[in-house]
Design a protein around this motif. Structure first.
Motif, PDB file in Angstrom:
ATOM      1  N   ALA A  18      95.132  20.475 -22.962  1.00 42.09           N
ATOM      2  CA  ALA A  18      94.891  21.139 -21.686  1.00 42.09           C
ATOM      3  C   ALA A  18      93.577  20.716 -21.059  1.00 42.09           C
ATOM      4  N   ALA A  19      92.654  20.191 -21.879  1.00 39.02           N
ATOM      5  CA  ALA A  19      91.361  19.761 -21.335  1.00 39.02           C
ATOM      6  C   ALA A  19      91.529  18.649 -20.311  1.00 39.02           C
ATOM      7  N   LEU A  20      92.527  17.789 -20.534  1.00 39.63           N
ATOM      8  CA  LEU A  20      92.756  16.698 -19.582  1.00 39.63           C
ATOM      9  C   LEU A  20      93.207  17.239 -18.232  1.00 39.63           C
ATOM     10  N   GLY A  21      94.056  18.247 -18.251  1.00 37.85           N
ATOM     11  CA  GLY A  21      94.485  18.849 -16.995  1.00 37.85           C
ATOM     12  C   GLY A  21      93.355  19.557 -16.281  1.00 37.85           C
ATOM     13  N   PHE A  22      92.491  20.250 -17.051  1.00 38.01           N
ATOM     14  CA  PHE A  22      91.346  20.909 -16.431  1.00 38.01           C
ATOM     15  C   PHE A  22      90.375  19.884 -15.832  1.00 38.01           C
ATOM     16  N   ALA A  23      90.231  18.733 -16.493  1.00 39.23           N
ATOM     17  CA  ALA A  23      89.352  17.690 -15.958  1.00 39.23           C
ATOM     18  C   ALA A  23      89.865  17.182 -14.615  1.00 39.23           C
ATOM     19  N   GLN A  24      91.182  17.022 -14.493  1.00 38.25           N
ATOM     20  CA  GLN A  24      91.750  16.607 -13.210  1.00 38.25           C
ATOM     21  C   GLN A  24      91.504  17.658 -12.134  1.00 38.25           C
ATOM     22  N   ALA A  25      91.642  18.922 -12.513  1.00 36.62           N
ATOM     23  CA  ALA A  25      91.442  20.002 -11.536  1.00 36.62           C
ATOM     24  C   ALA A  25      89.983  20.096 -11.103  1.00 36.62           C
ATOM     25  N   TYR A  26      89.067  20.043 -12.061  1.00 34.65           N
ATOM     26  CA  TYR A  26      87.648  20.128 -11.712  1.00 34.65           C
ATOM     27  C   TYR A  26      87.181  18.888 -10.947  1.00 34.65           C
ATOM     28  N   GLY A  27      87.810  17.760 -11.215  1.00 32.84           N
ATOM     29  CA  GLY A  27      87.461  16.567 -10.450  1.00 32.84           C
ATOM     30  C   GLY A  27      87.803  16.695  -8.977  1.00 32.84           C
ATOM     31  N   ARG A  28      88.866  17.452  -8.687  1.00 32.45           N
ATOM     32  CA  ARG A  28      89.252  17.644  -7.281  1.00 32.45           C
ATOM     33  C   ARG A  28      88.298  18.579  -6.540  1.00 32.45           C
ATOM     34  N   ILE A  29      87.700  19.519  -7.256  1.00 25.97           N
ATOM     35  CA  ILE A  29      86.812  20.468  -6.567  1.00 25.97           C
ATOM     36  C   ILE A  29      85.346  20.045  -6.664  1.00 25.97           C
ATOM     37  N   ALA A  30      85.072  18.873  -7.265  1.00 21.97           N
ATOM     38  CA  ALA A  30      83.682  18.450  -7.431  1.00 21.97           C
ATOM     39  C   ALA A  30      82.989  18.229  -6.093  1.00 21.97           C
ATOM     40  N   THR A  31      83.743  17.847  -5.082  1.00 28.63           N
ATOM     41  CA  THR A  31      83.151  17.619  -3.752  1.00 28.63           C
ATOM     42  C   THR A  31      83.518  18.738  -2.776  1.00 28.63           C
ATOM     43  N   SER A  32      83.950  19.879  -3.287  1.00 30.63           N
ATOM     44  CA  SER A  32      84.342  20.991  -2.420  1.00 30.63           C
ATOM     45  C   SER A  32      83.111  21.751  -1.947  1.00 30.63           C
ATOM     46  N   GLY A  33      83.337  22.658  -1.021  1.00 31.13           N
ATOM     47  CA  GLY A  33      82.227  23.395  -0.438  1.00 31.13           C
ATOM     48  C   GLY A  33      81.496  24.285  -1.419  1.00 31.13           C
ATOM     49  N   ALA A  34      82.241  24.924  -2.356  1.00 33.78           N
ATOM     50  CA  ALA A  34      81.593  25.841  -3.296  1.00 33.78           C
ATOM     51  C   ALA A  34      80.644  25.103  -4.229  1.00 33.78           C
ATOM     52  N   VAL A  35      81.085  23.978  -4.772  1.00 30.42           N
ATOM     53  CA  VAL A  35      80.235  23.211  -5.702  1.00 30.42           C
ATOM     54  C   VAL A  35      79.038  22.626  -4.962  1.00 30.42           C
ATOM     55  N   LEU A  36      79.257  22.083  -3.783  1.00 30.34           N
ATOM     56  CA  LEU A  36      78.146  21.492  -3.028  1.00 30.34           C
ATOM     57  C   LEU A  36      77.159  22.571  -2.575  1.00 30.34           C
ATOM     58  N   ALA A  37      77.662  23.740  -2.231  1.00 26.58           N
ATOM     59  CA  ALA A  37      76.753  24.824  -1.851  1.00 26.58           C
ATOM     60  C   ALA A  37      75.904  25.252  -3.039  1.00 26.58           C
ATOM     61  N   ASP A  38      76.483  25.277  -4.239  1.00 34.82           N
ATOM     62  CA  ASP A  38      75.721  25.599  -5.436  1.00 34.82           C
ATOM     63  C   ASP A  38      74.676  24.524  -5.705  1.00 34.82           C
ATOM     64  N   ALA A  39      75.057  23.251  -5.523  1.00 32.54           N
ATOM     65  CA  ALA A  39      74.089  22.166  -5.707  1.00 32.54           C
ATOM     66  C   ALA A  39      72.966  22.250  -4.689  1.00 32.54           C
ATOM     67  N   HIS A  40      73.290  22.654  -3.476  1.00 28.93           N
ATOM     68  CA  HIS A  40      72.278  22.816  -2.438  1.00 28.93           C
ATOM     69  C   HIS A  40      71.285  23.926  -2.795  1.00 28.93           C
ATOM     70  N   ARG A  41      71.783  25.027  -3.328  1.00 27.34           N
ATOM     71  CA  ARG A  41      70.895  26.142  -3.683  1.00 27.34           C
ATOM     72  C   ARG A  41      69.978  25.798  -4.854  1.00 27.34           C
ATOM     73  N   THR A  42      70.495  25.091  -5.825  1.00 31.74           N
ATOM     74  CA  THR A  42      69.693  24.825  -7.022  1.00 31.74           C
ATOM     75  C   THR A  42      68.757  23.631  -6.861  1.00 31.74           C
ATOM     76  N   SER A  43      69.122  22.669  -6.024  1.00 35.52           N
ATOM     77  CA  SER A  43      68.304  21.453  -5.899  1.00 35.52           C
ATOM     78  C   SER A  43      67.495  21.398  -4.612  1.00 35.52           C
TER      79      SER A  43
END
Length: 230
Positions: A71-96
């Motif tokens: 199942a880790a392979l499927g989760f990696a595909q899913a997280y790869g799709r949201i890596a450039t999404s607004g939620a992840v980028l907003a978190d990166a903006h707040r922390t960096s």
């Protein structure tokens, strides 16, 4: 005394002479001209455009205790799709503290079909800025995934941090010139294909006989059609 008046050729005459000179060139002349212009454009673009650098970091998905390793392979595909999404980028903006627009335009993510790994690449004008982009997003992605680890049974770890690259990823001058020349040559070939060809007058059956031929028949130099049949 009246001075002589020089009559300069009009624009129509000049255009006609230019058209005649172009008509003397071979039909394929647009191809080398377009290739030369394309190569010059590629060289100018490489000179004017500043170099860009790319740095890559890696995030790995680790299955939790008792979770299915496949199942880790499927989760990696899913997280790869949201890596450039607004939620992840907003978190990166707040922390960096990096601008959100810079994160949106300088980050791309890719996954492997046979390994639970996510590749995050940052692209910027300087090596340090490219590494900062990639590291900010890898940390934000790992944090996003670990907040839901209790439900998914998968944890995200930053496997390798991005480091500042030594060389830019922008094309070199010879490559940019070659690409520009190839593109120009292709465009010239397309122009050559759509360029109308000169039409030659066709002799139609039963058409009128040219005037010189009629005069020759009347003078007796060429026998008439009925005499030739006889």
């Amino acid at each position: 005394m009246h001075g002589t008046v020089n009559h300069a050729p009009g624009p129509r005459a000049a255009l006609g002479r230019l058209r005649d000179r172009v008509g003397l060139l071979p039909r394929w002349w647009p191809v080398p001209l377009a290739a030369l212009l394309g190569a010059a454009g590629g060289a100018v673009y490489q000179t004017v455009e500043p170099p860009r650098y790319a740095a890559t970091g890696y995030v790995v998905v680790v299955p939790g205790k008792g979770a299915d390793p496949a199942a880790a392979l499927g989760f990696a595909q899913a997280y790869g799709r949201i890596a450039t999404s607004g939620a992840v980028l907003a978190d990166a903006h707040r922390t960096s503290g990096l601008p959100l627009g810079t994160l949106r335009g300088g980050i791309r993510a890719a996954t492997s079909p046979d390994a639970p790994m996510i590749e995050v690449t940052g692209t910027a004008r300087t090596p340090a800025a490219a590494a900062d982009l990639a590291n900010a997003v890898t940390r934000a992605l790992a944090g996003t995934g670990n907040r839901t680890a209790a439900r998914t049974g998968a944890h995200l770890l930053v496997l390798a941090r991005a480091s500042a690259p030594d060389a830019p990823v922008s094309p070199s001058a010879p490559l940019a010139t070659a690409v520009g020349g190839a593109a120009g040559g292709l465009l010239g070939g397309l122009v050559l294909l759509v360029r109308p060809r000169e039409r030659r007058p066709a002799v139609r059956a039963g058409g009128s006989v040219p005037t010189p031929a009629v005069a020759a028949v009347e003078a007796g130099a060429v026998p008439a059609a009925e005499d030739a049949v006889r």
